[in-house]
Design an enzyme around this catalytic site. Structure first.
Site, PDB file in Angstrom:
ATOM      1  CB  SER A 106       2.857  -7.784  -2.319  1.00  0.00           C
ATOM      2  OG  SER A 106       2.626  -6.527  -2.912  1.00  0.00           O
ATOM      3  CE1 TYR A 127      -2.167  -1.953  -1.657  1.00  0.00           C
ATOM      4  CE2 TYR A 127      -0.182  -2.662  -2.794  1.00  0.00           C
ATOM      5  CZ  TYR A 127      -0.803  -2.164  -1.666  1.00  0.00           C
ATOM      6  OH  TYR A 127      -0.055  -1.877  -0.557  1.00  0.00           O
ATOM      7  CB  THR A 153      -4.436  -3.804   0.729  1.00  0.00           C
ATOM      8  OG1 THR A 153      -3.808  -5.058   0.990  1.00  0.00           O
ATOM      9  CG2 THR A 153      -3.800  -2.723   1.568  1.00  0.00           C
ATOM     10  NE  ARG A 162       4.442   4.356   2.549  1.00  0.00           N
ATOM     11  CZ  ARG A 162       4.035   3.378   1.762  1.00  0.00           C
ATOM     12  NH1 ARG A 162       4.881   2.813   0.918  1.00  0.00           N
ATOM     13  NH2 ARG A 162       2.788   2.963   1.811  1.00  0.00           N
ATOM     14  CE  LYS A 209      -1.817  -6.213   5.053  1.00  0.00           C
ATOM     15  NZ  LYS A 209      -1.321  -4.938   4.541  1.00  0.00           N
ATOM     16  CB  SER A 231      -3.416  -3.904   8.871  1.00  0.00           C
ATOM     17  OG  SER A 231      -2.220  -3.451   8.259  1.00  0.00           O
ATOM     18  CG  HIS A 233      -0.001  -0.330   4.419  1.00  0.00           C
ATOM     19  ND1 HIS A 233      -0.953  -0.855   3.589  1.00  0.00           N
ATOM     20  CD2 HIS A 233       1.162  -0.410   3.725  1.00  0.00           C
ATOM     21  CE1 HIS A 233      -0.395  -1.209   2.440  1.00  0.00           C
ATOM     22  NE2 HIS A 233       0.895  -0.953   2.492  1.00  0.00           N
ATOM     23  CG  ASP A 264      -0.524  -6.245   9.408  1.00  0.00           C
ATOM     24  OD1 ASP A 264      -0.772  -5.086   9.784  1.00  0.00           O
ATOM     25  OD2 ASP A 264      -0.630  -6.604   8.216  1.00  0.00           O
ATOM     26  NE  ARG A 288       8.726  -1.312   8.419  1.00  0.00           N
ATOM     27  CZ  ARG A 288       7.477  -0.868   8.617  1.00  0.00           C
ATOM     28  NH1 ARG A 288       6.666  -1.506   9.439  1.00  0.00           N
ATOM     29  NH2 ARG A 288       7.052   0.209   7.986  1.00  0.00           N
TER      30      ARG A 288
END
Ligand SMILES: Cc1cc2nc3c(=O)[nH]c(=O)nc-3n(C[C@H](O)[C@H](O)[C@H](O)COP(=O)(O)O)c2cc1C
Length: 334
Positions: A106, A127, A153, A162, A209, A231, A233, A264, A288
């Site tokens: 990452s 990023y 990404t 979140r 992605k 994805s 995310h 993913d 995860r």
């Protein structure tokens, strides 16, 4: 209790992690509908096994962007792995290399690109921060350190909302140094398709992605992407988007062989991997699932998680009537 599957690791990781870290790793955006649906989509699909096929010799080996991997399962880029285990990304990279697969680091890791052992193939996830020079420095370091692809990404012009993080008032532990600028001036929200050419200028294959539609798959191909990752995310960005498995076929059809298609989100079983392959994915990435192994037992935990996936995928291939990932076809799933 000795974990026998990924769900066991998930439970053990929850016991192991403090509330701050667990909220960050486990959480999704909004009502977490997409987070749950990623897993549920795999349950909805059913495999269609063929029998009386000679499956004495089965191999999970395949290639992704020309790199041989021992199994069609790569390590997804996950931020801040040192919050899960003191050895963080370095432990994950060692486990990935030992298992014979690709680790994607990452941009918001707790180690620099050059610090990751070069024993196995590594991709660097990009990023685009403000100022862009910060991103360019990181990419240059990754290129010099021998990373073999850049993974842009594209689903984070802004970080998703979140709510688990809000409830625990999530904070990066003070002893950790995070690369990039996850919680500072942040993401450059002006990034657009044109920037794929900027990235291609580094001479490595570019992987896009975070797309979920045929339209964006088409654009990714037109702009020279070597691969796309279907994805959302891990359900952490826009809640209410479809499960990745549910849009995989749409993307595969749009790409029409011009790029490799990866997926993913919600991958927890070898059987999930088979369903993704049957719907046209070249391979999947695990987020995860890998992280729970890391939290519970560091490198050994990630190794064990990858071993579980390898064993389940190999047995699943045989029971499906296939001897390799290449044998898995659209007819193997409904
Ligand atoms: C805690 C966490 C951190 C993540 N950090 C990043 C990141 O830094 N860059 C990125 O491209 N994706 C990141 N992702 C998304 C993952 O790469 C991947 O898309 C997602 O985890 C797949 O879903 P899964 O967790 O159900 O396997 C993160 C996901 C999680 C859960």
């Amino acid at each position: 209790m000795q974990p026998v599957n990924i769900w066991d690791y998930e439970r053990l990781a929850e016991e192991q992690l403090d509330a701050n870290a667990h909220a960050y790793y486990a959480g999704g955006a909004g009502d977490e509908v997409t987070l749950r649906d990623n897993v549920a989509a795999f349950e909805r699909r059913k495999l269609r096994p063929r029998v009386l096929v000679d499956v004495e010799a089965v191999s999970t080996k395949t290639t992704v962007l020309g790199t041989e991997v021992a199994l069609p399962i790569l390590i997804a880029p996950l931020a801040m792995q040192r919050m899960a285990h003191p050895e963080g990304e370095e432990a994950t990279a060692r486990a990935a290399a030992a298992a014979g697969t690709i680790m994607c680091l990452s941009s918001a890791a707790t180690c620099a690109p050059a610090d990751l052992a070069a024993d196995g193939p590594r991709w660097f996830q990009v990023y685009v921060w403000r100022p862009r020079s910060q991103t360019e420095t990181a990419i240059e370091e990754a290129v010099a350190a021998g990373y073999s692809a850049l993974v842009l990404t594209v689903d984070v012009p802004y970080i998703g909302r979140r709510e688990r993080d809000l409830r625990v008032d999530f904070k990066v532990p003070e002893h950790l140094t995070v690369q990039g600028d996850l919680f500072g001036a942040g993401f450059d929200a002006t990034v657009s398709w044109r920037d794929l050419e900027w990235l291609a200028g580094y001479g490595l294959p570019v992987v896009v992605k975070g797309l979920l539609t045929a339209e964006d798959a088409e654009l990714a191909c037109e702009h020279g992407a070597a691969a796309v990752v279907v994805s959302n995310h891990g359900g952490r960005q826009l809640d209410g988007v479809p499960a990745t498995l549910d849009v995989l076929e749409e993307v595969v059809d749009a790409v029409d062989g011009r790029a490799e298609v990866l997926l993913d989100g919600g991958v927890r079983r070898g059987g999930d991997v088979l369903k993704a392959l049957a719907l046209g994915a070249r391979a999947v990435l695990i987020g995860r699932a890998m992280l729970w192994g890391l939290a519970v037992a560091g490198e050994e935990g990630v190794t064990d998680v990858l071993r579980m996936f390898q064993t389940e995928t190999e047995l699943g291939l045989a029971l499906l009537g296939c001897t390799s990932p290449d044998d898995v076809s659209r007819a193997h799933v409904r």
